[in-house]
Design a protein around this motif. Structure first.
Motif, PDB file in Angstrom:
ATOM      1  N   GLU A   1      11.828 -65.887 -20.648  1.00 27.31           N
ATOM      2  CA  GLU A   1      12.537 -65.423 -19.981  1.00 27.31           C
ATOM      3  C   GLU A   1      12.442 -65.624 -17.981  1.00 27.31           C
ATOM      4  OE1 GLU A   1      12.494 -60.952 -18.913  1.00 27.31           O
ATOM      5  OE2 GLU A   1      12.599 -60.492 -21.393  1.00 27.31           O
ATOM      6  N   GLU A   2      11.611 -66.363 -17.655  1.00 32.88           N
ATOM      7  CA  GLU A   2      11.468 -67.131 -16.013  1.00 32.88           C
ATOM      8  C   GLU A   2      12.120 -68.138 -15.996  1.00 32.88           C
ATOM      9  OE1 GLU A   2       8.449 -68.743 -12.736  1.00 32.88           O
ATOM     10  OE2 GLU A   2       7.671 -68.119 -14.947  1.00 32.88           O
ATOM     11  N   LEU A   3      12.272 -68.668 -17.445  1.00 30.43           N
ATOM     12  CA  LEU A   3      13.108 -70.363 -17.500  1.00 30.43           C
ATOM     13  C   LEU A   3      14.321 -69.958 -17.720  1.00 30.43           C
ATOM     14  CD1 LEU A   3      13.402 -73.214 -18.046  1.00 30.43           C
ATOM     15  CD2 LEU A   3      12.169 -72.525 -20.521  1.00 30.43           C
ATOM     16  N   ALA A   4      14.877 -68.412 -18.465  1.00 28.75           N
ATOM     17  CA  ALA A   4      15.761 -68.630 -18.575  1.00 28.75           C
ATOM     18  C   ALA A   4      16.973 -67.866 -16.776  1.00 28.75           C
ATOM     19  CB  ALA A   4      16.394 -67.161 -19.548  1.00 28.75           C
ATOM     20  N   SER A   5      15.983 -67.863 -16.786  1.00 30.54           N
ATOM     21  CA  SER A   5      16.640 -67.150 -15.523  1.00 30.54           C
ATOM     22  C   SER A   5      16.841 -68.668 -13.557  1.00 30.54           C
ATOM     23  CB  SER A   5      15.890 -65.827 -13.967  1.00 30.54           C
ATOM     24  OG  SER A   5      16.116 -65.744 -13.487  1.00 30.54           O
ATOM     25  N   LEU A   6      15.985 -69.460 -14.072  1.00 29.94           N
ATOM     26  CA  LEU A   6      16.000 -70.255 -13.548  1.00 29.94           C
ATOM     27  C   LEU A   6      17.282 -72.243 -14.009  1.00 29.94           C
ATOM     28  CD1 LEU A   6      11.988 -71.625 -13.134  1.00 29.94           C
ATOM     29  CD2 LEU A   6      13.450 -70.809 -11.510  1.00 29.94           C
ATOM     30  N   LEU A   7      17.117 -71.440 -15.099  1.00 31.09           N
ATOM     31  CA  LEU A   7      18.394 -72.636 -16.346  1.00 31.09           C
ATOM     32  C   LEU A   7      19.868 -71.998 -15.471  1.00 31.09           C
ATOM     33  CD1 LEU A   7      17.011 -73.707 -19.778  1.00 31.09           C
ATOM     34  CD2 LEU A   7      17.219 -74.626 -17.280  1.00 31.09           C
ATOM     35  N   GLU A   8      20.108 -70.790 -15.216  1.00 30.40           N
ATOM     36  CA  GLU A   8      21.011 -69.895 -14.481  1.00 30.40           C
ATOM     37  C   GLU A   8      21.403 -70.512 -13.225  1.00 30.40           C
ATOM     38  OE1 GLU A   8      23.081 -66.017 -14.775  1.00 30.40           O
ATOM     39  OE2 GLU A   8      21.266 -66.016 -16.112  1.00 30.40           O
ATOM     40  N   ASP A   9      20.144 -69.956 -12.732  1.00 33.96           N
ATOM     41  CA  ASP A   9      20.553 -70.198 -10.985  1.00 33.96           C
ATOM     42  C   ASP A   9      20.557 -72.084 -11.201  1.00 33.96           C
ATOM     43  OD1 ASP A   9      19.205 -68.385 -10.417  1.00 33.96           O
ATOM     44  OD2 ASP A   9      17.495 -68.311  -9.980  1.00 33.96           O
ATOM     45  N   LEU A  10      20.205 -72.755 -12.266  1.00 36.46           N
ATOM     46  CA  LEU A  10      20.777 -74.075 -11.658  1.00 36.46           C
ATOM     47  C   LEU A  10      21.755 -74.965 -12.315  1.00 36.46           C
ATOM     48  CD1 LEU A  10      19.790 -76.883 -11.484  1.00 36.46           C
ATOM     49  CD2 LEU A  10      19.141 -77.493 -13.780  1.00 36.46           C
ATOM     50  N   GLN A  11      22.712 -73.962 -13.336  1.00 35.50           N
ATOM     51  CA  GLN A  11      23.816 -73.862 -13.303  1.00 35.50           C
ATOM     52  C   GLN A  11      25.152 -73.704 -12.293  1.00 35.50           C
ATOM     53  OE1 GLN A  11      24.743 -71.712 -17.056  1.00 35.50           O
ATOM     54  NE2 GLN A  11      25.981 -73.021 -17.548  1.00 35.50           N
ATOM     55  N   ARG A  12      24.152 -72.324 -11.656  1.00 35.06           N
ATOM     56  CA  ARG A  12      24.937 -72.148 -10.198  1.00 35.06           C
ATOM     57  C   ARG A  12      25.433 -73.039  -9.323  1.00 35.06           C
ATOM     58  NH1 ARG A  12      22.326 -67.144 -11.112  1.00 35.06           N
ATOM     59  NH2 ARG A  12      23.652 -65.067 -12.140  1.00 35.06           N
ATOM     60  N   LEU A  13      24.536 -74.328  -9.132  1.00 36.03           N
ATOM     61  CA  LEU A  13      24.080 -74.946  -8.024  1.00 36.03           C
ATOM     62  C   LEU A  13      24.612 -75.918  -8.377  1.00 36.03           C
ATOM     63  CD1 LEU A  13      20.386 -74.452  -7.314  1.00 36.03           C
ATOM     64  CD2 LEU A  13      22.132 -73.659  -5.812  1.00 36.03           C
ATOM     65  N   THR A  14      25.088 -76.309  -9.907  1.00 29.70           N
ATOM     66  CA  THR A  14      25.487 -77.575 -10.402  1.00 29.70           C
ATOM     67  C   THR A  14      27.753 -77.556 -10.889  1.00 29.70           C
ATOM     68  OG1 THR A  14      24.532 -77.239 -12.792  1.00 29.70           O
ATOM     69  CG2 THR A  14      23.873 -78.739 -10.600  1.00 29.70           C
ATOM     70  N   LYS A  15      28.230 -76.641 -10.462  1.00 26.40           N
ATOM     71  CA  LYS A  15      28.691 -76.458 -11.276  1.00 26.40           C
ATOM     72  C   LYS A  15      30.533 -77.870 -10.320  1.00 26.40           C
ATOM     73  CE  LYS A  15      29.420 -71.359 -13.083  1.00 26.40           C
ATOM     74  NZ  LYS A  15      29.638 -70.411 -12.471  1.00 26.40           N
ATOM     75  N   TYR A  16      31.009 -78.386 -10.884  1.00 30.31           N
ATOM     76  CA  TYR A  16      31.549 -79.112 -10.157  1.00 30.31           C
ATOM     77  C   TYR A  16      32.829 -80.214 -11.317  1.00 30.31           C
ATOM     78  CZ  TYR A  16      28.618 -82.779 -12.117  1.00 30.31           C
ATOM     79  OH  TYR A  16      27.471 -83.429 -12.983  1.00 30.31           O
TER      80      TYR A  16
END
Length: 584
Positions: free
Chosen positions: A545-560
């Motif tokens: 779950e911790e990894l899934a949450s971090l990857l979700e955060d990363l996805q929010r940072l890299t929308k372009y």
């Protein structure tokens, strides 16, 4: 100094484009120095490269003295000791132009950098008067003896020993140094030894000292025209007045000198990358296949464009850092006897940037000479073509002045150390980013947004690293190395973009078009690499779950939305082919 940005602070805030130095800011004097140095290299060195590579007797000294007559050996040295005392931009320009000169660049770097700057920054007034004028004129050759057979990156494990003589007049040196540039002809050695076997200390040793000898010339892959030998000390008597700085403070001398050495090396590498691009573009214009110059083929265009883009980014980083170094040195009072030490401390402020420049520029150089050989095809593998020598010469750049691996470790570890002292707001920035992600308050539009996203990716990943390992993060080199690459790419992206934005403001968008295209292409190409590297690193730091949450955060940072970088590269390649060299 308080108003100047701290080293590494680019990760934690915005920079005004007008506050950075770029090559477009060169003064008339800077341009004159560029023409003078480039002319010297083209006319006096490149025309004699075969003689230089075959180690023609006396040629290196002849060239060093010719450089001395032009003021190219004393740029960093105060006027009191016959130097020119130039600003750091002028020094960068000289290093860049000398970078084209192959083996001579190694000799000159040993002379004007690590072979003399320890005396400039840490020597006594008497030591400076005795040794520096000869360095400036080129009549005396300097060398830096740190590396040993068993002590490379781990310099402090050196075994060369110094013992005070019974009469107290000399230190007696015993030991061996290895891979020492200029050793075969050096008149002055900066030598590191342990007094009584434990106090790591620097000494100035005369090359004609009894008991000092050198091994045979190393048979090297490249830089064949430079002298590289081992240096052996057998009961060498060094007068006590030749102890450099303080007993047990040799590491202070060594590490401070390496900061400036790494920076100058990045300028050397930049000049070499430009030369490789020039050779490749000229060849691609001249070489015809299927009835047309190969410069017209799409995959050759991409190579020329990418060489130019990476060179532009490296150039933007190097001169931005040169501006930082010049500004901090200008803010300091270096007029006293300890002025050199004050200057060294000032340069140390930007140790992170010096390491980033060294890594990025030498890897751009490596890429450029490799693609240069590829563009030449079979001819690139022939020693009749200059690009073959550039390919061999370039390989050493990623090894000396601290390997790129060592420099990668230094970047995050220095950031962490400074953050622990309260000099950088690392933890605060990580917590702020977490809050922005939770609130959805993220606006990352256009290239400026992607630059910020790069910084955010670094902070997100660093936060995960600290969460798992805390202070022990530095022991995990695979993670640290990836974090370093993220920081380097963020600095690279920002430097390229700030330079383009400054050019737009000062010259108008039409004149700045090529810079904009290069910056946009680099930023759009690299942000995806950053995202992948972050995913790989986060997967090593978290699970479930911790990894899934971090990857979700990363996805929010890299929308372009990705730009058409293929078209941008075609535009860049056309400009390079038309000029036959690097242009912006």
């Amino acid at each position: 100094m308080s108003n100047l940005p701290k080293g590494g602070s680019f990760l934690f805030g915005q920079t005004n484009p007008q506050d950075i130095f770029t090559p477009e800011d060169f003064t008339l004097e800077h341009n004159m120095i560029y023409r003078t140095t480039a002319g010297f290299v083209n006319d006096s060195i490149l025309t004699r490269m075969d003689e230089l590579e075959s180690k023609k007797e006396g040629l290196i000294r002849e060239l060093l003295e010719a450089a001395g007559e032009l003021g190219l050996n004393g740029a960093d040295i105060p006027e009191d000791y016959d130097g020119m005392n130039m600003d750091k931009i002028s020094i960068t320009i000289i290093a860049e132009c000398i970078g084209r000169s192959g083996s001579f660049a190694m000799t000159h770097g040993g002379q004007t950098g690590i072979g003399s700057m320890p005396i400039v920054m840490f020597g006594s007034n008497e030591q400076k008067k005795k040794y520096l004028p000869g360095i400036v004129s080129g009549k005396k050759v300097g060398a830096y003896a740190l590396t040993e057979p068993g002590a490379g990156s781990d310099a402090l494990s050196a075994r060369t020993r110094a013992d005070l003589s019974p009469d107290g007049n000399y230190y007696i040196l015993n030991g061996t140094k290895q891979f020492i540039t200029n050793a075969g002809m050096a008149d002055i050695f900066i030598v590191y030894a342990k007094i009584d076997g434990d106090k790591f200390t620097a000494f100035i040793v005369d090359g004609d000292s009894n008991g000092l000898s050198t091994g045979v010339e190393e048979h090297k892959m490249g830089i064949k025209g430079s002298s590289t030998r081992s240096v052996i000390f057998e009961d060498v008597k060094v007068p006590v007045e030749n102890l450099l700085f303080e007993i047990g403070k040799g590491h202070v001398v060594a590490f401070n000198i390496l900061n400036l050495g790494r920076y100058k090396l990045s300028a050397n590498a930049l000049g070499n990358a430009k030369y490789a691009l020039e050779l490749a573009a000229t060849y691609a214009n001249d070489r015809k296949q299927f009835g047309t110059p190969i410069a017209n083929f799409g995959l050759i265009k991409e190579k020329l464009a990418e060489m130019a883009i990476r060179t532009y980014v490296a150039e933007s980083m190097v001169y931005r850092t040169g501006g930082l170094l010049e500004n901090i040195l200008h803010s300091l009072d270096t007029s006293g006897d300890d002025g050199g030490q004050i200057a060294a401390k000032g340069i140390e402020e930007y140790a992170i940037e010096c390491s980033m420049n060294k890594i990025f520029a030498t890897e751009v150089q490596a890429y450029s000479v490799d693609e240069g050989v590829q563009i030449h095809g079979g001819y690139g593998f022939s020693s009749e073509y200059t690009i073959e020598r550039l390919y061999r010469d370039a390989r050493i750049y990623r090894i000396f002045e601290g390997t790129n691996e060592i420099n990668r470790v230094l970047i995050p570890s220095t950031l962490l150390r400074r953050a622990a002292k309260g000099d950088l707001p690392l933890q605060e920035a990580i917590e702020k980013l977490k809050g922005e992600i939770r609130s959805g308050d993220l606006i990352r539009e256009g290239e400026a947004g992607l630059v910020q996203a790069a910084k955010d990716i670094f902070l997100l990943t660093m936060g995960a690293g600290l969460q798992k390992y805390g202070k022990d993060l530095q022991k995990n080199q695979e993670i640290v190395g990836r974090l370093a690459d993220m920081a380097i790419r963020a600095f690279a992206m920002e430097s390229a973009w700030l330079r383009a934005q400054k050019a737009v403001a000062n010259e108008g968008e039409a004149k700045a078009k090529l810079k904009l295209s290069m910056a946009r292409t680099y930023i759009n190409a690299v942000v995806g690499l950053l995202e992948y590297s972050a995913k790989e690193t986060l997967a090593a730091l978290a699970e479930d779950e911790e990894l899934a949450s971090l990857l979700e955060d990363l996805q929010r940072l890299t929308k372009y939305t990705t730009r058409n970088t293929v078209a941008l590269r075609q535009e860049i390649a056309a400009a390079i082919s038309e000029s036959g060299k690097y242009v912006v």
